[in-house]
Scaffold this motif. Structure first.
Motif, PDB file in Angstrom:
ATOM      1  N   PRO A 338      12.679   3.202 -22.156  1.00 25.11           N
ATOM      2  CA  PRO A 338      11.520   3.807 -21.491  1.00 25.11           C
ATOM      3  C   PRO A 338      10.473   2.807 -21.031  1.00 25.11           C
ATOM      4  O   PRO A 338       9.723   3.084 -20.096  1.00 25.11           O
ATOM      5  CB  PRO A 338      10.948   4.740 -22.582  1.00 25.11           C
ATOM      6  CG  PRO A 338      12.121   5.096 -23.419  1.00 25.11           C
ATOM      7  CD  PRO A 338      12.961   3.840 -23.461  1.00 25.11           C
ATOM      8  N   ILE A 339      10.410   1.657 -21.678  1.00 21.97           N
ATOM      9  CA  ILE A 339       9.475   0.616 -21.247  1.00 21.97           C
ATOM     10  C   ILE A 339      10.209  -0.540 -20.577  1.00 21.97           C
ATOM     11  O   ILE A 339       9.699  -1.152 -19.634  1.00 21.97           O
ATOM     12  CB  ILE A 339       8.645   0.121 -22.448  1.00 21.97           C
ATOM     13  CG1 ILE A 339       7.575   1.181 -22.783  1.00 21.97           C
ATOM     14  CG2 ILE A 339       7.991  -1.226 -22.165  1.00 21.97           C
ATOM     15  CD1 ILE A 339       6.700   0.844 -23.956  1.00 21.97           C
ATOM     16  N   LEU A 340      11.419  -0.812 -21.024  1.00 19.69           N
ATOM     17  CA  LEU A 340      12.168  -1.927 -20.453  1.00 19.69           C
ATOM     18  C   LEU A 340      12.485  -1.705 -18.974  1.00 19.69           C
ATOM     19  O   LEU A 340      12.335  -2.626 -18.156  1.00 19.69           O
ATOM     20  CB  LEU A 340      13.468  -2.123 -21.238  1.00 19.69           C
ATOM     21  CG  LEU A 340      14.368  -3.272 -20.790  1.00 19.69           C
ATOM     22  CD1 LEU A 340      13.659  -4.605 -20.964  1.00 19.69           C
ATOM     23  CD2 LEU A 340      15.673  -3.274 -21.572  1.00 19.69           C
ATOM     24  N   GLU A 341      12.898  -0.488 -18.608  1.00 18.62           N
ATOM     25  CA  GLU A 341      13.279  -0.241 -17.219  1.00 18.62           C
ATOM     26  C   GLU A 341      12.108  -0.389 -16.251  1.00 18.62           C
ATOM     27  O   GLU A 341      12.261  -0.996 -15.186  1.00 18.62           O
ATOM     28  CB  GLU A 341      13.931   1.148 -17.088  1.00 18.62           C
ATOM     29  CG  GLU A 341      15.284   1.256 -17.774  1.00 18.62           C
ATOM     30  CD  GLU A 341      16.249   0.156 -17.342  1.00 18.62           C
ATOM     31  OE1 GLU A 341      16.258  -0.205 -16.146  1.00 18.62           O
ATOM     32  OE2 GLU A 341      17.000  -0.358 -18.199  1.00 18.62           O
ATOM     33  N   PRO A 342      10.903   0.144 -16.541  1.00 19.25           N
ATOM     34  CA  PRO A 342       9.765  -0.119 -15.645  1.00 19.25           C
ATOM     35  C   PRO A 342       9.427  -1.602 -15.532  1.00 19.25           C
ATOM     36  O   PRO A 342       9.022  -2.069 -14.465  1.00 19.25           O
ATOM     37  CB  PRO A 342       8.616   0.664 -16.299  1.00 19.25           C
ATOM     38  CG  PRO A 342       9.289   1.756 -17.053  1.00 19.25           C
ATOM     39  CD  PRO A 342      10.555   1.159 -17.567  1.00 19.25           C
ATOM     40  N   LEU A 343       9.586  -2.352 -16.623  1.00 20.70           N
ATOM     41  CA  LEU A 343       9.339  -3.792 -16.566  1.00 20.70           C
ATOM     42  C   LEU A 343      10.327  -4.485 -15.646  1.00 20.70           C
ATOM     43  O   LEU A 343       9.954  -5.337 -14.831  1.00 20.70           O
ATOM     44  CB  LEU A 343       9.431  -4.399 -17.974  1.00 20.70           C
ATOM     45  CG  LEU A 343       8.218  -4.196 -18.878  1.00 20.70           C
ATOM     46  CD1 LEU A 343       8.567  -4.581 -20.318  1.00 20.70           C
ATOM     47  CD2 LEU A 343       7.039  -5.031 -18.394  1.00 20.70           C
ATOM     48  N   ARG A 344      11.594  -4.114 -15.757  1.00 21.58           N
ATOM     49  CA  ARG A 344      12.616  -4.704 -14.895  1.00 21.58           C
ATOM     50  C   ARG A 344      12.368  -4.339 -13.434  1.00 21.58           C
ATOM     51  O   ARG A 344      12.519  -5.169 -12.536  1.00 21.58           O
ATOM     52  CB  ARG A 344      14.007  -4.244 -15.344  1.00 21.58           C
ATOM     53  CG  ARG A 344      14.475  -4.903 -16.631  1.00 21.58           C
ATOM     54  CD  ARG A 344      15.623  -4.140 -17.282  1.00 21.58           C
ATOM     55  NE  ARG A 344      16.827  -4.117 -16.464  1.00 21.58           N
ATOM     56  CZ  ARG A 344      17.811  -5.012 -16.551  1.00 21.58           C
ATOM     57  NH1 ARG A 344      17.718  -6.012 -17.401  1.00 21.58           N
ATOM     58  NH2 ARG A 344      18.887  -4.916 -15.792  1.00 21.58           N
ATOM     59  N   ALA A 345      11.974  -3.088 -13.192  1.00 24.28           N
ATOM     60  CA  ALA A 345      11.708  -2.647 -11.823  1.00 24.28           C
ATOM     61  C   ALA A 345      10.514  -3.390 -11.233  1.00 24.28           C
ATOM     62  O   ALA A 345      10.540  -3.800 -10.060  1.00 24.28           O
ATOM     63  CB  ALA A 345      11.456  -1.141 -11.801  1.00 24.28           C
ATOM     64  N   ALA A 346       9.469  -3.585 -12.028  1.00 21.62           N
ATOM     65  CA  ALA A 346       8.289  -4.308 -11.554  1.00 21.62           C
ATOM     66  C   ALA A 346       8.630  -5.761 -11.254  1.00 21.62           C
ATOM     67  O   ALA A 346       8.147  -6.348 -10.279  1.00 21.62           O
ATOM     68  CB  ALA A 346       7.180  -4.235 -12.602  1.00 21.62           C
ATOM     69  N   HIS A 347       9.471  -6.339 -12.091  1.00 17.74           N
ATOM     70  CA  HIS A 347       9.888  -7.733 -11.888  1.00 17.74           C
ATOM     71  C   HIS A 347      10.678  -7.869 -10.590  1.00 17.74           C
ATOM     72  O   HIS A 347      10.453  -8.793  -9.796  1.00 17.74           O
ATOM     73  CB  HIS A 347      10.734  -8.176 -13.078  1.00 17.74           C
ATOM     74  CG  HIS A 347      11.249  -9.577 -12.974  1.00 17.74           C
ATOM     75  ND1 HIS A 347      10.421 -10.677 -12.979  1.00 17.74           N
ATOM     76  CD2 HIS A 347      12.520 -10.056 -12.864  1.00 17.74           C
ATOM     77  CE1 HIS A 347      11.152 -11.780 -12.881  1.00 17.74           C
ATOM     78  NE2 HIS A 347      12.429 -11.428 -12.800  1.00 17.74           N
ATOM     79  N   GLU A 348      11.595  -6.932 -10.344  1.00 17.80           N
ATOM     80  CA  GLU A 348      12.385  -6.968  -9.114  1.00 17.80           C
ATOM     81  C   GLU A 348      11.499  -6.768  -7.887  1.00 17.80           C
ATOM     82  O   GLU A 348      11.681  -7.431  -6.860  1.00 17.80           O
ATOM     83  CB  GLU A 348      13.471  -5.891  -9.154  1.00 17.80           C
ATOM     84  CG  GLU A 348      14.610  -6.206 -10.115  1.00 17.80           C
ATOM     85  CD  GLU A 348      15.686  -5.138 -10.094  1.00 17.80           C
ATOM     86  OE1 GLU A 348      15.495  -4.117  -9.395  1.00 17.80           O
ATOM     87  OE2 GLU A 348      16.714  -5.319 -10.770  1.00 17.80           O
ATOM     88  N   ALA A 349      10.547  -5.855  -7.986  1.00 13.40           N
ATOM     89  CA  ALA A 349       9.642  -5.598  -6.861  1.00 13.40           C
ATOM     90  C   ALA A 349       8.802  -6.828  -6.548  1.00 13.40           C
ATOM     91  O   ALA A 349       8.564  -7.150  -5.368  1.00 13.40           O
ATOM     92  CB  ALA A 349       8.737  -4.403  -7.184  1.00 13.40           C
ATOM     93  N   GLU A 350       8.368  -7.524  -7.585  1.00 14.36           N
ATOM     94  CA  GLU A 350       7.565  -8.726  -7.379  1.00 14.36           C
ATOM     95  C   GLU A 350       8.391  -9.818  -6.705  1.00 14.36           C
ATOM     96  O   GLU A 350       7.922 -10.481  -5.775  1.00 14.36           O
ATOM     97  CB  GLU A 350       7.016  -9.232  -8.713  1.00 14.36           C
ATOM     98  CG  GLU A 350       6.128 -10.462  -8.571  1.00 14.36           C
ATOM     99  CD  GLU A 350       5.755 -11.069  -9.911  1.00 14.36           C
ATOM    100  OE1 GLU A 350       4.751 -11.795  -9.962  1.00 14.36           O
ATOM    101  OE2 GLU A 350       6.475 -10.829 -10.891  1.00 14.36           O
TER     102      GLU A 350
END
Length: 357
Positions: A338-350
């Motif tokens: 639940p927290i790891l996936e948003p972090l990965r998505a934010a990293h990819e977006a950046e």
């Protein structure tokens, strides 16, 4: 499509042909490298094929609409399909852009994980132990293997410090966002008035370094041998199998005592030392790049609080992406998604934003 995508598809076909070569099959290292590259390209090639199929369907639908002699029902179906196909093409284009962001070569590596008790005394040590258990559970769920390299237990439970190696394809890509200060808010067992205390533990995550990444001269090392401490049986505590390695130029010190063999402990200590030196070099490079960035998602800066674990409210909040889950018990059992996936998505977006800048 464009020449870049055509080139990627050609490369994928070339890899397929190489993997059929008996000479490659008899070379485990080469086979592993080619298989990894093919696995990385496969989602891109699949996305290219989807886009081509959608484009072909769109052209057929538009051709039907342009033909006035076509059956009215067929024209009606085509008219309904055109906006759906255009939307799917736009979505597929976004997926392709994301897939084409260059992968961090470190993502596929194993991990050196270090968890240490921070401020908060006994409660911090207990929390550090729980964090390590959480990461162990998460690793097991993902099919990774965890091997403790060194640890120091606190007198009343928990861990002062624990260093472990986590092995498995892509381990670093999952653990990379855990570096930083983890804060816990709860009522300690020793608290008689029910007051909530705040403690902390620090987590360091490093991609395991290879020999080619970091060159270490033997003359720069001091190696000390000593008897292993703690639990482990007679031979662990009575033989000089534990190893402490000091890198004289930097003052870095690593010790390993969890193996009965001095040679194995030395090898593991050198793995940790190389990984720390690689992290130091990478941190220096990242610091230069950070001056040109506006955000630091997943930077691993240990000086900042990255996450809060609030036990009375069963809440976990990650402050980098402002995401909260109220399933603390499941999170502590290793369900970090639940927290790891948003972090990965934010990293990819950046990374995508940087690529397009």
């Amino acid at each position: 499509m464009n020449p870049q995508l055509d080139s990627l598809e050609a490369r994928f076909l070339e890899l397929d042909a190489q993997l059929q070569d008996p000479a490659v099959a008899s070379d485990p290292k080469r086979l592993r490298e080619l298989s990894r590259t093919r696995a990385e390209l496969e989602p891109v090639v699949q996305a290219i094929h989807r886009q081509r199929s959608l484009q072909h369907q769109l052209e057929e639908a538009e051709s039907i609409l342009a033909d006035r002699d076509q059956d009215a029902d067929l024209r009606g179906m085509a008219e309904a399909e055109v906006p759906e196909l255009k939307a799917a093409l736009r979505e597929g284009e976004a997926d392709l852009r994301r897939l084409l962001v260059p992968k961090d070569p470190r993502d596929a590596r194993n991990v050196i994980l270090e968890v240490r008790a921070g401020t908060g005394g006994e409660e911090a040590a207990l929390f550090a132990g729980e964090l390590f258990r959480m990461y162990t559970r998460f690793a097991e769920r993902r099919g990774f293997r965890v091997a403790v390299l060194d640890h120091s237990e606190a007198e009343r439970g928990g861990m002062k410090e624990v260093i472990a190696e986590i092995t498995g394809e892509g381990a670093y890509s999952f653990f990379r966002f855990e570096s930083g200060v983890h804060r816990v808010q709860r009522v300690p067992k020793t608290e008689t008035q029910g007051r909530v205390h705040t403690s902390a533990a620090t987590v360091a995550v490093m991609p395991e370094a290879e020999d080619i990444d970091v060159q270490i001269n033997d003359k720069d090392l001091r190696i000390d041998e000593f008897c292993s401490g703690g639990k482990g049986g007679q031979s662990v505590n009575t033989t000089y199998s534990a190893v402490r390695v000091t890198h004289l130029p930097t003052g870095m010190v690593v010790q390993c005592q969890d193996e009965r063999s001095k040679i194995k402990n030395l090898a593991k200590a050198m793995t940790v030392l190389r990984s720390r030196m690689l992290e130091k070099a990478q941190a220096e490079a990242d610091a230069e790049a950070a001056a040109m960035r506006r955000s630091q998602v997943g930077s691993g800066d240990r000086s900042e609080k990255i996450r809060t674990y609030n036990f009375p409210q069963s809440r976990v909040t990650d402050h980098r992406v402002n995401v909260t889950t109220h399933q603390l018990d499941r999170f502590m059992e290793g369900e970090l998604e639940p927290i790891l996936e948003p972090l990965r998505a934010a990293h990819e977006a950046e990374r995508l934003q940087q690529l397009e800048a």
